[in-house]
Design a protein around this motif. Structure first.
Motif, PDB file in Angstrom:
ATOM      1  N   VAL A 149      -2.912  -4.449   5.006  1.00  0.00           N
ATOM      2  CA  VAL A 149      -1.587  -4.921   4.605  1.00  0.00           C
ATOM      3  C   VAL A 149      -0.711  -3.739   4.203  1.00  0.00           C
ATOM      4  O   VAL A 149      -1.154  -2.854   3.462  1.00  0.00           O
ATOM      5  CB  VAL A 149      -1.665  -5.899   3.415  1.00  0.00           C
ATOM      6  N   LEU A 172       4.241 -12.825   3.003  1.00  0.00           N
ATOM      7  CA  LEU A 172       3.299 -12.073   3.839  1.00  0.00           C
ATOM      8  C   LEU A 172       3.426 -12.521   5.283  1.00  0.00           C
ATOM      9  O   LEU A 172       3.157 -13.675   5.615  1.00  0.00           O
ATOM     10  CB  LEU A 172       1.865 -12.294   3.351  1.00  0.00           C
ATOM     11  N   SER A 203      -3.595 -13.290   1.954  1.00  0.00           N
ATOM     12  CA  SER A 203      -4.169 -12.771   3.203  1.00  0.00           C
ATOM     13  C   SER A 203      -5.139 -13.761   3.818  1.00  0.00           C
ATOM     14  O   SER A 203      -5.142 -13.989   5.042  1.00  0.00           O
ATOM     15  CB  SER A 203      -4.869 -11.432   2.927  1.00  0.00           C
ATOM     16  N   LYS A 207      -0.576  -6.932   8.890  1.00  0.00           N
ATOM     17  CA  LYS A 207       0.192  -7.813   8.013  1.00  0.00           C
ATOM     18  C   LYS A 207       1.122  -6.969   7.144  1.00  0.00           C
ATOM     19  O   LYS A 207       0.766  -5.846   6.757  1.00  0.00           O
ATOM     20  CB  LYS A 207      -0.736  -8.618   7.099  1.00  0.00           C
TER      21      LYS A 207
END
Length: 299
Positions: A21, A216, A127, A108
């Motif tokens: 991420v 996200l 996530s 991401k």
């Protein structure tokens, strides 16, 4: 656990080649709030992440504030790569977000506002939800905890959990789904979570109109939907740029909010004081006119 604990802080840090991420933080004239936001990130364990802060402050960048600088050092000691950027002159909120998106390389990317604190485990929950739901984005709407005693059943009545796969939706003012927006006011999600009697670790996806503050994305989905490239059609002073980007992602891939929300709004005064131009009024109107023109040409 991907972060290094305190007994390892003085050892040489091996910078990871890749992370799961990228956390993208746009900031402007909020050094104290930025410090709290970074402190929330320092409390996250998995997945592995990188932090990119882009500052547009009038004077010195926020990360030079002693509290923010300390949190940058903590993140780096934990083994989190931190990139600090100055991005001037200011060309508007959408351009700033596009600039941050261009810095991202992870699968991401989390757009996290500079006035949001995340509880430990929030990033992992987001996530995992994005993986399991396989949609364009998921998010946690920041909660104003000063409103914990202010129940608003008229605003939470439209709550609707996703039952089955998350699917694409088209949201527009006045269309179905738009009236979900009050769900994210005050501490409404905290009240909903309590009413649902969620157990620790349990989470529920629900339908949204849009999400602000903590979102996200699957980076490829956001880019495929155009990202924030529409910034060129907007004046410098505008609001609602995240709404446009999210609606364009939702139309292709769908999206979901996540209960409980582990995001806390710091309730500082907004830095976006000129809201005369809503991005969707400009961008989506232009898109509709272009579509009508293409249809007429085809006829």
């Amino acid at each position: 656990m991907s972060r290094r604990s305190s007994e390892q802080w003085a050892r040489r840090v091996e910078v990871p080649d890749s992370v799961a991420v990228d956390v993208l933080v746009p900031t402007c004239n909020r050094p104290a709030e930025l410090a709290v936001t970074l402190a929330g990130l320092a409390g996250q364990a998995d997945p592995a992440f990188r932090v990119v802060v882009s500052d547009q402050s009038t004077d010195t960048p926020g990360w030079e504030h002693p509290a923010a600088a300390a949190m940058v050092r903590v993140l780096e000691a934990q083994g989190r790569p931190v990139t600090l950027l100055r991005h001037l002159p200011r060309r508007g909120l959408a351009e700033h977000r596009q600039y941050l998106l261009d810095q991202s390389t992870a699968e991401k990317c989390l757009f996290l506002d500079d006035d949001v604190w995340l509880e430990p485990g929030a990033l992992e929950r987001l996530s995992r939800a994005l993986d399991e739901l396989d949609c364009g984005f998921v998010g946690m709407a920041p909660q104003g905890l000063s409103y914990l005693d202010d129940r608003r059943p008229e605003q939470t009545a439209g709550f609707e959990a996703w039952d089955g796969p998350v699917t694409a939706e088209r949201i527009r003012p006045g269309a179905p789904g738009f009236d979900r927006w009050p769900l994210h006011s005050a501490a409404n999600l905290s009240h909903l979570s309590a009413d649902l009697s969620l157990e620790p670790g349990e989470w529920v996806p629900y339908r949204v109109a849009w999400l602000g503050g903590c979102v996200l994305y699957r980076r490829e989905a956001l880019n495929a939907a155009g990202g924030f490239a529409f910034w060129t059609s907007l004046p410098v002073d505008h609001a609602g740029e995240d709404v446009v980007a999210q609606w364009q992602v939702m139309e292709r891939y769908g999206a979901a909010g996540i209960l409980p929300s582990g995001a806390v709004h710091l309730e500082s005064p907004t830095t976006v004081t000129d809201r005369r131009v809503e991005a969707y009024d400009v961008v989506l109107s232009a898109h509709s006119q272009a579509y009508s023109g293409n249809t007429a040409a085809a006829d």
